[in-house]
Structures are given as C-alpha cells and as structure tokens.
Design a protein around this motif. Structure first.
Motif, PDB file in Angstrom:
ATOM      1  N   PRO A  46      -5.875  78.016  11.566  1.00 26.63           N
ATOM      2  CA  PRO A  46      -6.907  77.683  12.550  1.00 26.63           C
ATOM      3  C   PRO A  46      -6.461  78.006  13.985  1.00 26.63           C
ATOM      4  CG  PRO A  46      -5.632  75.734  12.083  1.00 26.63           C
ATOM      5  CD  PRO A  46      -5.066  76.844  11.216  1.00 26.63           C
ATOM      6  N   GLU A  47      -7.443  78.029  14.867  1.00 22.04           N
ATOM      7  CA  GLU A  47      -7.178  78.055  16.292  1.00 22.04           C
ATOM      8  C   GLU A  47      -7.694  76.727  16.840  1.00 22.04           C
ATOM      9  OE1 GLU A  47      -8.280  81.667  18.323  1.00 22.04           O
ATOM     10  OE2 GLU A  47      -7.237  82.894  16.828  1.00 22.04           O
ATOM     11  N   VAL A  48      -6.922  76.134  17.754  1.00 24.90           N
ATOM     12  CA  VAL A  48      -7.210  74.789  18.216  1.00 24.90           C
ATOM     13  C   VAL A  48      -7.223  74.733  19.742  1.00 24.90           C
ATOM     14  CG1 VAL A  48      -6.439  72.367  18.159  1.00 24.90           C
ATOM     15  CG2 VAL A  48      -6.094  73.841  16.155  1.00 24.90           C
ATOM     16  N   TYR A  49      -8.211  74.047  20.287  1.00 23.05           N
ATOM     17  CA  TYR A  49      -8.346  73.808  21.725  1.00 23.05           C
ATOM     18  C   TYR A  49      -8.164  72.313  21.955  1.00 23.05           C
ATOM     19  CZ  TYR A  49     -10.882  73.048  26.149  1.00 23.05           C
ATOM     20  OH  TYR A  49     -11.247  72.679  27.413  1.00 23.05           O
ATOM     21  N   ILE A  50      -7.330  71.976  22.941  1.00 22.89           N
ATOM     22  CA  ILE A  50      -7.066  70.573  23.251  1.00 22.89           C
ATOM     23  C   ILE A  50      -7.283  70.342  24.739  1.00 22.89           C
ATOM     24  CG2 ILE A  50      -5.311  68.760  23.310  1.00 22.89           C
ATOM     25  CD1 ILE A  50      -3.955  70.159  20.946  1.00 22.89           C
ATOM     26  N   LEU A  51      -7.973  69.265  25.053  1.00 20.54           N
ATOM     27  CA  LEU A  51      -8.155  68.827  26.436  1.00 20.54           C
ATOM     28  C   LEU A  51      -7.638  67.403  26.513  1.00 20.54           C
ATOM     29  CD1 LEU A  51      -9.377  69.212  29.312  1.00 20.54           C
ATOM     30  CD2 LEU A  51     -11.479  68.190  28.393  1.00 20.54           C
ATOM     31  N   LYS A  52      -6.627  67.179  27.357  1.00 19.70           N
ATOM     32  CA  LYS A  52      -6.115  65.816  27.454  1.00 19.70           C
ATOM     33  C   LYS A  52      -7.143  64.939  28.164  1.00 19.70           C
ATOM     34  CE  LYS A  52      -3.327  66.646  31.584  1.00 19.70           C
ATOM     35  NZ  LYS A  52      -2.010  66.618  32.130  1.00 19.70           N
ATOM     36  N   ASP A  53      -7.124  63.672  27.835  1.00 19.66           N
ATOM     37  CA  ASP A  53      -8.094  62.723  28.390  1.00 19.66           C
ATOM     38  C   ASP A  53      -7.744  62.444  29.845  1.00 19.66           C
ATOM     39  OD1 ASP A  53      -9.944  60.797  28.920  1.00 19.66           O
ATOM     40  OD2 ASP A  53      -9.380  59.477  27.266  1.00 19.66           O
TER      41      ASP A  53
END
Length: 131
Positions: A48-55
């Motif tokens: 998979p490819e994953v995008y993360i945005l910290k809170d």
C-alpha cells in the motif's frame, strides 16, 4: 490516515492527496508544509501507499498551523503504469481506507473502492475532513 492498495501485481498506482491549502502531497512531493507525510512509492506489487497527517489540534500545536490543517482532503489514485506482460489483465481495483479522528477523540473508519482502467488517469477515490 489514508491507506491505498490495489489488486493487480506489477502495477504502479500512486496516492495523491489535495490538502485544504491547495498543496498536493504525492510521490514527487512527500512532505506537506503542515506535517503530512507520504510513504514509499510502490512501483510494482499491490501497495500500500499511506498518507499520514499528525493531529495539529492538540494543545501544543501553534494556532496558525492548526487552523491551516482544517478542511477537506481530497484523495486520488493515479494509475501511473502497468507492467503486465498481457493486456488481458484488464482493469485494476483500488481500495482506500481512511481513518479520521473527531474532536471528541472517536475514530471514524471509511472504505472506498474504484476501478482504474486508464493508464495515467487520476481518479478521485474519496475524501476526509479535519474539523
């Protein structure tokens, strides 16, 4: 979090996220201005490819950063290339999972799927919001 995978081996599908600021995070621009990150670009296999945005809504985040991350995030799958030996493989199905955390701390999991049949085509798969 946005998690994208697909069902066809030897296929390069790219995750693109259009942030509320207008900035696009993808394989050629993996770090957003306000703390978002994109995983490795998988050019074969199933992702998979994953995008993360910290809170950034925490007490420790500067107000200007927190406000700039609020809004709608449009999530796209780009069918970059197929490395199949045969054209009989047909279309590729991509699946997108998003996990959103609401202000009350509850997590919302969403599932989207799309059929990709145009090489170099970029398709809106879903969206997520930070409020």
């Amino acid at each position: 979090i946005a998690w994208l995978a697909w069902d066809t081996d030897n296929t390069d599908i790219d995750l693109h996220v259009q942030e509320p600021s207008g900035e696009e995070v993808y394989y050629g621009h993996k770090k957003g201005r306000f703390g978002s990150l994109l995983s490795k670009d998988f050019q074969g296999g199933y992702g998979p490819e994953v995008y993360i945005l910290k809170d950034s809504r925490s007490k420790n985040a500067p107000d200007d950063v927190s406000k700039k991350t609020l809004g709608k995030y449009d999530i796209f799958a780009k069918y970059y290339a197929s490395h199949q030996d045969s054209t009989l493989t047909g279309t590729t199905s991509a699946v997108l999972w998003t996990i959103e955390k609401s202000r009350d701390g509850k997590q919302h999991v969403n599932f989207h799927n799309v059929r990709l049949d145009t090489v170099q085509g970029k398709t809106l798969v879903g969206s997520a919001s930070v409020n």
